[in-house]
Structure formats: C-alpha cells, structure tokens
Design an enzyme around this catalytic site. Structure first.
Site, PDB file in Angstrom:
ATOM      1  N   SER A 243       0.846  -1.195   0.000  1.00 31.56           N
ATOM      2  CA  SER A 243       0.000   0.000   0.000  1.00 31.56           C
ATOM      3  C   SER A 243       0.875   1.236   0.000  1.00 31.56           C
ATOM      4  O   SER A 243       2.023   1.203   0.448  1.00 31.56           O
ATOM      5  CB  SER A 243      -0.913   0.012   1.230  1.00 31.56           C
ATOM      6  OG  SER A 243      -0.149   0.181   2.419  1.00 31.56           O
ATOM      7  N   ASP A 244       0.346   2.326  -0.507  1.00 36.13           N
ATOM      8  CA  ASP A 244       1.081   3.582  -0.447  1.00 36.13           C
ATOM      9  C   ASP A 244       1.076   4.085   1.000  1.00 36.13           C
ATOM     10  O   ASP A 244       0.204   3.727   1.802  1.00 36.13           O
ATOM     11  CB  ASP A 244       0.454   4.611  -1.382  1.00 36.13           C
ATOM     12  CG  ASP A 244       1.459   5.643  -1.866  1.00 36.13           C
ATOM     13  OD1 ASP A 244       2.542   5.758  -1.253  1.00 36.13           O
ATOM     14  OD2 ASP A 244       1.179   6.327  -2.866  1.00 36.13           O
ATOM     15  N   ALA A 245       2.052   4.922   1.324  1.00 37.91           N
ATOM     16  CA  ALA A 245       2.218   5.373   2.704  1.00 37.91           C
ATOM     17  C   ALA A 245       0.977   6.113   3.196  1.00 37.91           C
ATOM     18  O   ALA A 245       0.566   7.113   2.614  1.00 37.91           O
ATOM     19  CB  ALA A 245       3.444   6.267   2.815  1.00 37.91           C
TER      20      ALA A 245
END
Length: 507
Positions: A243-245
């Site tokens: 997942s993106d941050a």
C-alpha cells in the site's frame, strides 16, 4: 522439518517451511513495511520501502539519471533497460554494505517502489514528471524495460524487486489524493489506465503498489476487483502488493469506509494488499479483535515471502545474487557516462528558427544567462532522487564551455512565482538587470520554468498554490513578464533562445 534456508528446495516448500516455524506473533511483525527481526530463526529486520524512480534514491550518493518524463523523451527501451541494470547494481552494493554496517533502515532494502506508470493525462498534475507521459503503449514499453533492467532475467532470483505504481487510475489532483474518486468507464480503464500495469506484470514485476484514490467508489487499497480479480486472477500475479504510505489511515479518515486503523488494516489485507505502509501495531490490533484470522495472515505472508526468497534474503550468507557487488560501482565512470548519454538523448528541441543552433563558440563574444533556473541545483535532481557527487548548473556549464575571452553575464531576472527577490526592494526588482545584460550580449539564454518547491508531490512542493499541482500550464506570470520584456528588447546584435535547453557545439 525442512530447512527454509536450503536454496535447493522448491520455492513454495521453503515458504511453507518458514511459515511452519513462525509463531502467530512473529507472523504479525512481518506484514507492516517494517519487518521485525526474528533472532531465534536468524532472520534480520527488513524495510520494504526503497525508492529508485530515476536512480538509487534517498540513501546517499548515486548515479542520477534524467527524470522519468525526460527518459520517456528518449523513446529508448534500451536506454531505460540499461538505467534499470545500473540502479540494480548500485542498489545491491548499498544494501549489502549497509547490512554489514548493521543498517537495516528505510531506503536500504532491495524492494524498489518504482516505476511510476500512471498515465499523465492532465499537464497540471504535479507528479506528472515522475511518469512516462500520456501514452499507454509508450508507458508500458518503458515500464517493461525498467522492470527487466531492475530485476534481471534469472528465473529463480531477482537482482532487486520492481514495484510499478500506483495501481490504478491515479493521476492527481494532489490536494485530494487521499480521498478523490476516479470515476471511469470500463473501456477507459481497460484501454488507458491498466495496459501498462498488465505489461509490467506479464514482464515479471514482483511487486505492485496500490493507489490512494478510489475507483468508482471503492478505494484502491481495498479494491477486490483490481487487486484480486484483475491483478491476480486475470494476470496471474504472484508477488506482493504494497500500500502507499498512509493509505490505510486514509480509509477511515478520508474515504470514511471504516471506523479506525485496525478495521482499515483488516480491510486492506482481506481485499488484496499484503504489505501495509502504515502504523506497525495496526495488524496486531486487527488480529486481536478478530478482524483477520491466522489463515488470512498466512496467505498474505506467502506473497511477501515469495519476493524475499527470490531476492535471496534467506539464502546462506554470501550466496545471494550480487551479494559481492563492490561498493565502488556506485557512481563509477561507466554509470555516470550512461546517465550523461541518457540526458543527451532526452533533450527535445522544439524549434530552431534560422538554424541558430548549434552555436559557434568562436564567434560569440558575450552571452547573457538569464532566469531563476540558471544557477539552481534544485532543478537538476527532480524528486525521488539520489545525490550525485558532482552537480553542474546551466550557468556553471556555460562558464566551462565558452571560449576564453567570452563575457558571460548572469541575471536571475525574476523569482519563480514571487514578485521580488529582495524583501525590501520593489516588485520586479531584478528585471532591469536582466535587460541590461541582454543588451550587452550576442546571445541570450533563458532558463525558465518550475522547481520542486512549487511542483511535485503533496507535502514536498511547499510553495505550491495547489498542493504540488499547477493551476495553469503557462509559465508563472512573473516569468512570462520577464520573457516578454527580453523578447521585445531589440538591439541589433541580440539573438534570443527562449528555451531551458542549451548546448554549445564542440569544435
């Protein structure tokens, strides 16, 4: 019990052997992007987050290639492939030397969160320069070249792991990137936004990063249709989805799809994400509350371990691929030459009126170098970049290139967006200096445009009027004024080059 460190065992058997020796508490520490060490099994800590958009990034000295949009302007799969090969070697060298120093921190791992293969449809998007442009085929072709360059062609081992991002249908705006909904037809999705990802997955990409935004109402990091039905079902992907941050936090704060982070973590893991780039304790809380089972944890871990085994992280010491890569390869002469070749191939000349270029250095007695980007190091590196040992601004390059006796006049002329350079001066306080320099010169070279401080990812471009995006495609108004005034200044000897690209013909 089978030894998970035995490289002669089939991959899936090694994965099951390791899972069988881990407690559930240990398993829970391996799902956040920061994997904890498991000393009793001899497993070191590992951080999934590393960057390599156009060079080994954010970890110190490295060979820096042109920004991605400039690499796209080369139209060269061979050049992008070579860039990937070089970055893989420099990444291996940094990783293994860092580990020998006991440094297992962020940006020292072998899982690179690149390339960015989003489609650059709106030129105002602040992260468009990270992409390969607006064309799905070009984007996919260069993305494939980069994936292959990074990962290599060994069927059992990866040089490093590529992570095409952001999956999917993500191309701004930055201000609302954690909450906006990309409403898209199935045809546009299939013909425009997904082809490059499909090409990269079929080329062997071992990781994919999900996006922040929603797609037709469903957040990308919890989107079963994208992450399970298409990515794994249709395309046969068997690697790790990261997942993106902060995407998990956005599920409950911005998208309003759940009550808290424990619920968000469970939602992501159940719907296709394997590695969570968020709060480390969220997975444990989700498990303790019965939101996710050990069986589901095992399923996620299989995808993560598959990548780590292919990287040789669990192989006997010294036997991992490229573990003996010498540190001296970072920024070596051959790598720097390759970056220079790429930069030359990336240059785009929009117009050459009157065959003005290339300039004859021997005939030029004076040059005016004007503009806010003429002597600014910020513009040399783009973003998600390493730190080259030697940086040469346009002004420095011109000073080195001109013939002895040629006078070089330098004037900023204006700032990027503000009306004045000195706070106590009047608006447009540097324009007269630029006009004076122009009138004294045979040639005017203007370096106009933007800077990472006003265009880029949300949070990075802190002087932006739109959270990193542009509000218009024209130059900022103060730069337009300067450009117009220099252009209409008409001394008989003045010739103008109104582009931020300049080279002197070697004689």
């Amino acid at each position: 019990m089978k030894d998970f460190r035995n490289p002669s065992l089939p991959l899936e058997e090694r994965i099951e052997a390791l899972l069988g020796q881990m407690t559930v508490q240990e398993k829970l520490t391996q799902i956040n992007y920061r994997n904890a060490a498991i000393p009793r099994l001899g497993i070191p800590e590992y951080v999934w987050w590393n960057e390599a958009l156009h060079g080994l990034a954010r970890s110190g000295s490295a060979t820096v290639f042109p920004q991605a949009i400039a690499m796209a302007a080369t139209f060269s799969r061979d050049m992008v492939l070579k860039m990937g090969e070089i970055i893989a070697l420099e990444g291996r060298a940094r990783h293994h030397e860092s580990v020998r120093q006991g440094d297992f921190g962020t940006y020292k791992g072998l899982t690179f969160w690149a390339p960015n293969i989003n489609i650059f449809r709106d030129p105002r998007w602040g992260r468009g320069h990270e992409t390969y442009g607006e064309d799905p085929f070009l984007t996919g072709s260069l993305g494939v070249a980069y994936v292959k360059g990074l990962q290599g062609d060994d069927p059992d081992h990866l040089k490093v792991c590529a992570t095409p991002k952001h999956f999917a249908i993500h191309s701004g705006p930055e201000a609302t990137r954690l909450s906006f909904d990309s409403v898209v037809s199935m045809r546009d999705m299939r013909e425009t936004y997904l082809p490059a990802f499909k090409m990269c997955v079929e080329a062997g990409a071992n990781s994919v990063m999900s996006a922040y935004n929603a797609i037709n109402g469903v957040p990308a990091s919890a989107n079963t249709f994208l992450l399970k039905d298409i990515l794994r079902g249709e395309w046969g992907f068997d690697g790790a989805v990261v997942s993106d941050a902060g995407a998990g936090e956005a599920l409950y704060k911005e998208h309003k799809k759940c009550a808290d982070y424990a619920e968000a973590a469970a939602m992501e893991l159940k719907n296709g994400v394997d590695c969570l780039t968020d709060w480390e304790q969220g997975v444990t809380l989700a498990f303790e509350r019965g939101l996710i089972t050990e069986s589901e944890i095992d399923g996620v871990l299989r995808n993560l371990l598959r990548v780590k085994f292919r990287l040789g992280i669990f192989d006997p010491e010294g036997s991992a691929p490229l573990s003996d890569t010498p540190y001296e390869i970072i920024e070596c002469d051959a790598h720097r030459q390759a970056a220079l070749d790429a930069a030359r191939q990336s240059i785009v000349l929009l117009r050459n009126r009157g065959n003005l270029l290339p300039l004859d250095r021997k005939k030029i007695k004076s040059i005016a170098v004007i503009g806010p980007n003429a002597d600014l190091r910020d513009i040399l590196l783009g973003n998600y970049n390493g730190t080259p040992t030697r940086q040469i601004t346009p002004l420095e390059g011109i000073l080195e290139a001109v013939e002895s006796g040629c006078r070089v006049w330098h004037a900023r002329g204006c700032e990027h967006i503000s009306a004045r350079t000195e706070a106590c001066a009047e608006d447009d306080d540097r324009i007269s200096e630029a006009l004076i320099a122009a009138r004294r010169s045979d040639v005017v070279v203007m370096f106009m445009g933007l800077t990472p401080r006003i265009e880029g990812e949300a949070g990075d471009a802190f002087n932006s009027e739109a959270a990193g995006d542009k509000t218009a495609i024209e130059l900022p108004s103060v730069q337009n004024i300067l450009l117009s005034l220099i252009h209409i200044s008409e001394p008989t000897r003045l010739r103008r080059i109104s582009y931020a690209v300049f080279c002197l013909k070697k004689k």
